[in-house]
Every structure is written in C-alpha cells, then in structure tokens.
Design an enzyme around this catalytic site. Structure first.
Site, PDB file in Angstrom:
ATOM      1  N   ASN A 240      66.718  68.577  76.658  1.00 61.76           N
ATOM      2  CA  ASN A 240      68.132  68.934  76.521  1.00 61.76           C
ATOM      3  C   ASN A 240      68.251  70.324  75.921  1.00 61.76           C
ATOM      4  OD1 ASN A 240      68.212  68.676  73.510  1.00 61.76           O
ATOM      5  ND2 ASN A 240      67.605  66.585  74.057  1.00 61.76           N
TER       6      ASN A 240
ATOM      7  N   LYS B   1      50.464  65.677  88.990  1.00 58.65           N
ATOM      8  CA  LYS B   1      51.746  66.304  89.317  1.00 58.65           C
ATOM      9  C   LYS B   1      52.372  65.605  90.534  1.00 58.65           C
ATOM     10  CE  LYS B   1      53.739  70.733  90.488  1.00 58.65           C
ATOM     11  NZ  LYS B   1      53.502  72.027  91.078  1.00 58.65           N
TER      12      LYS B   1
ATOM     13  N   ASP C  52      66.176  54.310  68.539  1.00 60.47           N
ATOM     14  CA  ASP C  52      67.188  55.105  67.842  1.00 60.47           C
ATOM     15  C   ASP C  52      66.656  55.345  66.433  1.00 60.47           C
ATOM     16  OD1 ASP C  52      69.392  55.973  66.271  1.00 60.47           O
ATOM     17  OD2 ASP C  52      70.750  55.222  67.825  1.00 60.47           O
ATOM     18  N   ILE C  53      66.121  56.525  66.229  1.00 65.63           N
ATOM     19  CA  ILE C  53      65.399  56.817  64.977  1.00 65.63           C
ATOM     20  C   ILE C  53      66.322  56.651  63.780  1.00 65.63           C
ATOM     21  CG2 ILE C  53      64.046  58.561  63.734  1.00 65.63           C
ATOM     22  CD1 ILE C  53      63.386  59.802  66.491  1.00 65.63           C
TER      23      ILE C  53
HETATM   24  O1  C5P Z   1      74.123  57.838  69.476  1.00 63.15           O
HETATM   25  P1  C5P Z   1      74.029  59.301  69.453  1.00 63.15           P
HETATM   26  O2  C5P Z   1      72.837  59.850  70.180  1.00 63.15           O
HETATM   27  O3  C5P Z   1      75.265  60.038  69.841  1.00 63.15           O
HETATM   28  O4  C5P Z   1      73.837  59.622  67.889  1.00 63.15           O
HETATM   29  C1  C5P Z   1      73.536  60.886  67.409  1.00 63.15           C
HETATM   30  C2  C5P Z   1      72.751  60.777  66.142  1.00 63.15           C
HETATM   31  O5  C5P Z   1      71.711  59.813  66.286  1.00 63.15           O
HETATM   32  C3  C5P Z   1      72.083  62.059  65.796  1.00 63.15           C
HETATM   33  O6  C5P Z   1      71.984  62.182  64.392  1.00 63.15           O
HETATM   34  C4  C5P Z   1      70.702  61.900  66.414  1.00 63.15           C
HETATM   35  O7  C5P Z   1      69.738  62.702  65.774  1.00 63.15           O
HETATM   36  C5  C5P Z   1      70.429  60.423  66.216  1.00 63.15           C
HETATM   37  N1  C5P Z   1      69.600  59.807  67.254  1.00 63.15           N
HETATM   38  C6  C5P Z   1      68.378  59.244  66.922  1.00 63.15           C
HETATM   39  N2  C5P Z   1      67.593  58.645  67.876  1.00 63.15           N
HETATM   40  C7  C5P Z   1      68.023  58.554  69.158  1.00 63.15           C
HETATM   41  C8  C5P Z   1      69.277  59.101  69.507  1.00 63.15           C
HETATM   42  C9  C5P Z   1      70.031  59.721  68.536  1.00 63.15           C
HETATM   43  O8  C5P Z   1      67.982  59.340  65.762  1.00 63.15           O
HETATM   44  N3  C5P Z   1      67.255  57.967  70.047  1.00 63.15           N
END
Ligand code: C5P
Length: 400
Positions: A210, A289, A306-307
C-alpha cells in the site's frame, strides 16, 4: 553534540547589533541537522543583510508581509505552520513590546501570532532598556503566554555599558533550542511502535502492498525518543532514516510484524500502531515467478492477524494507540474502531489527495472513550509530538 534532526527552526532576527551573532547561530543549527528559515524585521535587515542569511541557511530569507511574490511562495501562515519552533534572536526591546501587544503588522510578528509552535526569545538590548519597567512587564506577559526566554547574559555591551542584556552566544542558543524538544514526558516508558506498509509476497518478485510511507510512525518514534522513552520501532519497508536513539527492527510481511510485536510487547508500556498492515495476504506464495498465460488471474487471499486488536486483548496489555484512515464519517468510524478493537486511544485522519499517505503534513482527530481532541493541519513531526503529549497525559491520568 546536540541534535535537531528533522527539526524546522524559524529564526527571527530583529534590530539589534547582536544580529551578527545570529549568522553564527544559523551555522550551529544547521550543524545540528535542523532545517532553518530566517525572517528579518526591517531593523534586523539594517544590521545583517538577508543575503547573508540566505547563503548560510540555504533558504530564501523572508522580510516582507505584504509582498505578493513572497506571500505566494511561502506566506506568513505557511511559515507559521512550517516551523517546529521559532526563536527570535536577537529579540530587541521594541520587538518584545510588539510581541507582548500581539501586533501583526510585520512578517515576524504576524508569524508569531499565527503559529501553534513553541516561540522563544533571546533578548538583546542595552542594560537600561532591559531594566526598564516597560520591558520587564512585557517579558512577564510573554512568560504567561508560555513564550520561552533564553538569556540574556550579563557583561560588556556594544554600547560601552556593562550589565544584563547581552544576547547569549550562538552555541548556547542552539543548545536551548534542542532542549525545547526534550520533554522527558515518557522517561519511564518503553514504547513499541509499528510503522510503514507491509509487503505480502505473491511470488519471488511480486507483492501486495500500500501507499504508506511510514513518515507519521517515524515522526512519532522520534517524538517518543525525545520525550525520553526507550523506543522499539518495528518497521515495514520504507526509505526513511531511523530517528536517533530508536531501535529499529525491519520486517516485510504482516505476519513477521505480528511475530516481532509479540516478541517485544511484554516489556512495553505503550503500543502505537501506525503501520498500514495489509488486511490480507495470498494463501499461496508461488515458488517461481508467475508467468502471464491466461487473460485473468485470480489470487486467493486470507486474513492477516489484526496486530493492534491482538495486543489490546493481551492479559497485561500496554496502553494501546491505533490509527484510523478513513475517507468519510471520520469520527463515527474511528469511535467504532476504538470500541471494536478494545484500544485506549485512536488517532483518526481523513485520507485525500495531498494529505495523509506519503505527504509531509496531516491532521488528526485523537479520540479516547471520554474525550476528543482535534489536531490542526501541521507537519507530521509536530503532530507526532502533540500525540506523544496527549498519550503521556492520558496515561498518567491528566485529562485532555
Ligand atoms: O481496521 P483498520 O485496518 O482500519 O484499523 C487500523 C488500525 O489497526 C491501525 O492502527 C493499524 O495499524 C491497525 N491494524 C493492525 N493489524 C491489521 C490491520 C490494522 O494492527 N491487520
């Protein structure tokens, strides 16, 4: 050696013989890695020419408020916004009086009125002028408005008299400017921060990623280090330099970022998630590839962890701060995210063409369950410091 890494210092020069020392001050600030712009009052420009400051700072020196050309290039509002800190050195008795009155009829005073950054003065004047009750009352007023005062020193004066009113030396002033940024607010804390994009491999040469540049996260890491924290920055691929006193761990994928976070989170007091973590990764990474054969190609994707949410759900979770980049309904979506992820604070921003991703400036809306604080458009370094201030106040239970 002092560091003003990534700092934008606006040096205001008003009319005093001490202006000759300001030329040296530009050198000292530049040696400390600051970016410097100089604004001269009419009186200042009588003592040292704008050309001298232009040559030393590497930027055009600014002198006029109502000049169409200069205002078009960088007007007083832009300069006010550009500066991380403003130092007026020398600050003459007259300029101090103007500042106390809140005048805006020349460029430098208009900038001081329009800025949200720290303003400091380095007074320079004859000892009688310094001792005069009018000057002392003006200084008192400036103090009440949180304008910092560096010096003056005491000793022989250019006018032949002896006493207080000598401007501090360039090296002393440069050290005082550096101190502005050293707040010590988080000197007890370890801050774990994730920043930048992630790259999700498709095959040995391609990936999904991104537009995140990492600038916001790196600015926060720098601000946290300047606030005295031990900072561990887990970074996706960026081209940014590691801020001083920040320990950086490089990762590529969301999974690697997650693993690195889990390795360090137990010893962290604050977790800031400024990374643009990819939500999905390819189910399979091709060993070779991928060749273009068919007209269409389908990639099957699976969710990444989702960290932020996982950190917030830990038993002894640190103080957690997330980000929310939205294109609409900013506050509503950010509030939902704050609750859904179970985090302590969220910094939300609207993403548009010239703001947020890749840009040097941003605006933020900082939300907690009980509070909200909008931060006006400013450089990411200023916002980083404001955010660290808010985090420190919130964490130590001072209401925002
Ligand atoms: O849910 P969304 O991606 O909009 O949330 C954004 C927040 O969640 C940001 O702080 C981003 O760093 C964190 N995030 C995360 N792991 C993910 C996606 C988003 O920690 N897989």
């Amino acid at each position: 050696m002092i560091s003003l890494n990534n700092k934008r210092i606006l040096l205001g020069v008003s009319g005093s013989i001490a202006a000759y020392k300001s030329a040296e001050l530009v050198r000292r600030l530049k040696e400390a890695n600051a970016e410097v712009r100089v604004v001269l009052t009419k009186g200042g420009a009588e003592f040292v020419t704008p050309l001298t400051f232009q040559a030393l700072s590497g930027n055009p020196a600014h002198t006029n408020l109502l000049d169409t050309e200069t205002e078009a290039a960088m007007g007083h509002i832009e300069l006010a916004r550009w500066a991380d800190a403003i130092l007026i050195a020398p600050a003459s008795a007259n300029f101090i009086a103007r500042l106390a009155q809140g005048r805006a009829d020349d460029l430098l005073s208009a900038i001081c009125l329009a800025t949200s950054s720290t303003v400091a003065i380095a007074p320079a004047m004859n000892q009688q002028m310094w001792a005069n009750a009018a000057t002392q009352e003006n200084l008192q007023q400036l103090k009440q408005r949180d304008i910092l005062q560096f010096g003056p020193g005491d000793g022989n004066q250019a006018c032949g008299e002896t006493g207080p009113g000598r401007m501090l030396e360039a090296s002393q002033l440069a050290a005082h400017v550096a101190e502005i940024f050293e707040t010590g607010l988080l000197s007890e804390d370890t801050v774990l921060l994730i920043a930048g994009p992630t790259q999700e491999a498709i095959d040995p040469v391609r990936y999904l990623s991104n537009r995140s540049s990492g600038k916001m996260g790196y600015a926060i890491a720098q601000a946290a280090a300047e606030a005295g924290a031990k900072v561990i920055l887990i970074s996706g691929p960026t081209s940014l330099a590691t801020p001083p006193r920040v320990e950086r761990i490089n990762v590529r994928s969301a999974q690697q970022m997650f693993d690195a976070v889990m390795q360090h989170v137990a010893h962290s007091d604050i977790f800031i998630s400024a990374a643009a973590v990819a939500d999905y990764r390819p189910v399979r990474i091709a060993g070779q590839k991928i060749k273009k054969t068919e007209d269409t190609l389908t990639l099957e994707l699976q969710r990444n962890p989702d960290i932020l949410a996982e950190v917030a759900a830990l038993k002894n979770a640190p103080f957690t701060v997330g980000f929310a980049a939205e294109t609409e309904n900013l506050e509503q979506y950010a509030r939902e995210k704050l609750a859904r992820k179970g985090i302590d604070m969220i910094a939300a921003n609207l993403v548009g063409e010239d703001i947020a991703f890749e840009a040097d400036e941003n605006t933020l809306l900082v939300l907690t369950a009980e509070n909200k604080q909008p931060l006006a458009r400013a450089s990411k370094f200023i916002l980083g410091r404001q955010l660290i201030d808010i985090i420190a106040k919130q964490k130590y239970n001072v209401s925002i």
